[in-house]
Design a protein around this motif. Structure first.
Motif, short mmCIF file in Angstrom:
data_model
loop_
_atom_site.label_atom_id
_atom_site.label_comp_id
_atom_site.label_asym_id
_atom_site.label_seq_id
_atom_site.Cartn_x
_atom_site.Cartn_y
_atom_site.Cartn_z
N GLN A 95 -9.38 11.91 -4.51
CA GLN A 95 -10.26 11.78 -5.66
C GLN A 95 -9.55 12.07 -6.98
O GLN A 95 -9.84 11.43 -8.00
N SER A 96 -8.60 12.98 -6.97
CA SER A 96 -8.06 13.43 -8.25
C SER A 96 -6.61 13.06 -8.54
O SER A 96 -6.24 12.91 -9.70
N ARG A 97 -5.77 12.91 -7.51
CA ARG A 97 -4.35 12.74 -7.81
C ARG A 97 -3.70 11.51 -7.19
O ARG A 97 -2.60 11.12 -7.60
N ALA A 98 -4.30 10.92 -6.20
CA ALA A 98 -3.66 9.82 -5.47
C ALA A 98 -3.56 8.57 -6.33
O ALA A 98 -4.51 8.19 -7.03
N SER A 99 -2.41 7.93 -6.24
CA SER A 99 -2.25 6.64 -6.93
C SER A 99 -2.80 5.54 -6.03
O SER A 99 -3.07 5.75 -4.85
N ASP A 100 -2.97 4.37 -6.59
CA ASP A 100 -3.44 3.23 -5.80
C ASP A 100 -2.48 2.95 -4.64
O ASP A 100 -2.91 2.64 -3.54
N GLU A 101 -1.19 3.10 -4.91
CA GLU A 101 -0.19 2.86 -3.86
C GLU A 101 -0.31 3.90 -2.75
O GLU A 101 -0.21 3.58 -1.57
N ASP A 102 -0.52 5.16 -3.14
CA ASP A 102 -0.71 6.23 -2.14
C ASP A 102 -1.91 5.93 -1.26
O ASP A 102 -1.85 6.03 -0.03
N LEU A 103 -3.01 5.56 -1.90
CA LEU A 103 -4.23 5.27 -1.15
C LEU A 103 -4.06 4.06 -0.25
O LEU A 103 -4.54 4.06 0.90
N GLU A 104 -3.38 3.06 -0.73
CA GLU A 104 -3.12 1.86 0.08
C GLU A 104 -2.31 2.23 1.33
O GLU A 104 -2.54 1.70 2.41
N ASP A 105 -1.41 3.16 1.16
CA ASP A 105 -0.55 3.58 2.27
C ASP A 105 -1.31 4.31 3.38
O ASP A 105 -0.99 4.17 4.55
N VAL A 106 -2.35 5.09 3.03
CA VAL A 106 -2.99 5.95 4.03
C VAL A 106 -4.43 5.61 4.37
O VAL A 106 -4.96 6.10 5.37
N THR A 107 -5.08 4.79 3.56
CA THR A 107 -6.52 4.58 3.73
C THR A 107 -6.91 4.07 5.11
O THR A 107 -7.79 4.65 5.75
N ASP A 108 -6.27 3.02 5.60
CA ASP A 108 -6.67 2.46 6.90
C ASP A 108 -6.47 3.46 8.03
O ASP A 108 -7.35 3.63 8.88
N ARG A 109 -5.33 4.16 8.04
CA ARG A 109 -5.08 5.14 9.10
C ARG A 109 -6.07 6.29 9.04
O ARG A 109 -6.57 6.75 10.06
N LEU A 110 -6.36 6.75 7.82
CA LEU A 110 -7.34 7.83 7.68
C LEU A 110 -8.73 7.39 8.12
O LEU A 110 -9.43 8.12 8.82
N LEU A 111 -9.14 6.20 7.68
CA LEU A 111 -10.46 5.71 8.06
C LEU A 111 -10.60 5.56 9.57
O LEU A 111 -11.63 5.93 10.15
#
Length: 141
Positions: A95-111
């Motif tokens: 919510q506060s610090r992740a960049s779009d690239e960071d989120l792209e890297d982990v979102t699918d695995r986390l979900l």
């Protein structure tokens, strides 16, 4: 100087190698003679070589196994509590610090991991509720 314990347990992934500790020699050097291998997961205790375990050795090993299982159980639940903390920290990071690239890297695995965890937790919760309801029915009869 503190007395050495009579037995030493060298921790291994699934248990331990058990050694008898001795300093009863001319040089007063510490000698460790392997007497058994313990598998904590299946409870197997295998004497080492031709060694035959005494009742005292078997009792010491059984006590160690019980204590070790308690330690591992405590670690398991502590790890789960830490996982809850990590999930909260991950939420804050996303919510506060992740960049779009960071989120792209982990979102699918986390979900996927969270979906899998949620599915298991919901199913286990439903099983406990059904078991409690059945127990209540049986008690009412």
């Amino acid at each position: 100087m503190t007395e050495l314990p009579e037995y030493y347990f060298r921790i291994r992934e699934n248990g331990a190698a058990v050694f008898r500790v001795s300093t009863e020699n001319r040089q007063r050097r510490i000698e460790m003679d392997e007497i058994a291998v313990v598998n904590i997961r299946n409870g197997n205790v295998k004497p080492h070589g031709d060694h035959i375990l005494t009742e005292d050795e078997s009792a010491v090993i059984a006590d160690w196994m019980e204590e070790r299982q308690a330690v591992l159980a405590d670690r398991d639940i502590d790890d789960i509590h830490r996982a809850v903390d990590y999930l909260n920290l991950t939420t804050h990071w996303a919510q506060s610090r992740a960049s779009d690239e960071d989120l792209e890297d982990v979102t699918d695995r986390l979900l996927l991991a969270m979906h899998d965890l949620r599915s298991v937790l919901v199913r286990k919760k439903a099983d406990r509720i059904m078991a409690a309801a059945k127990s209540a029915e049986d008690a009412a009869e």
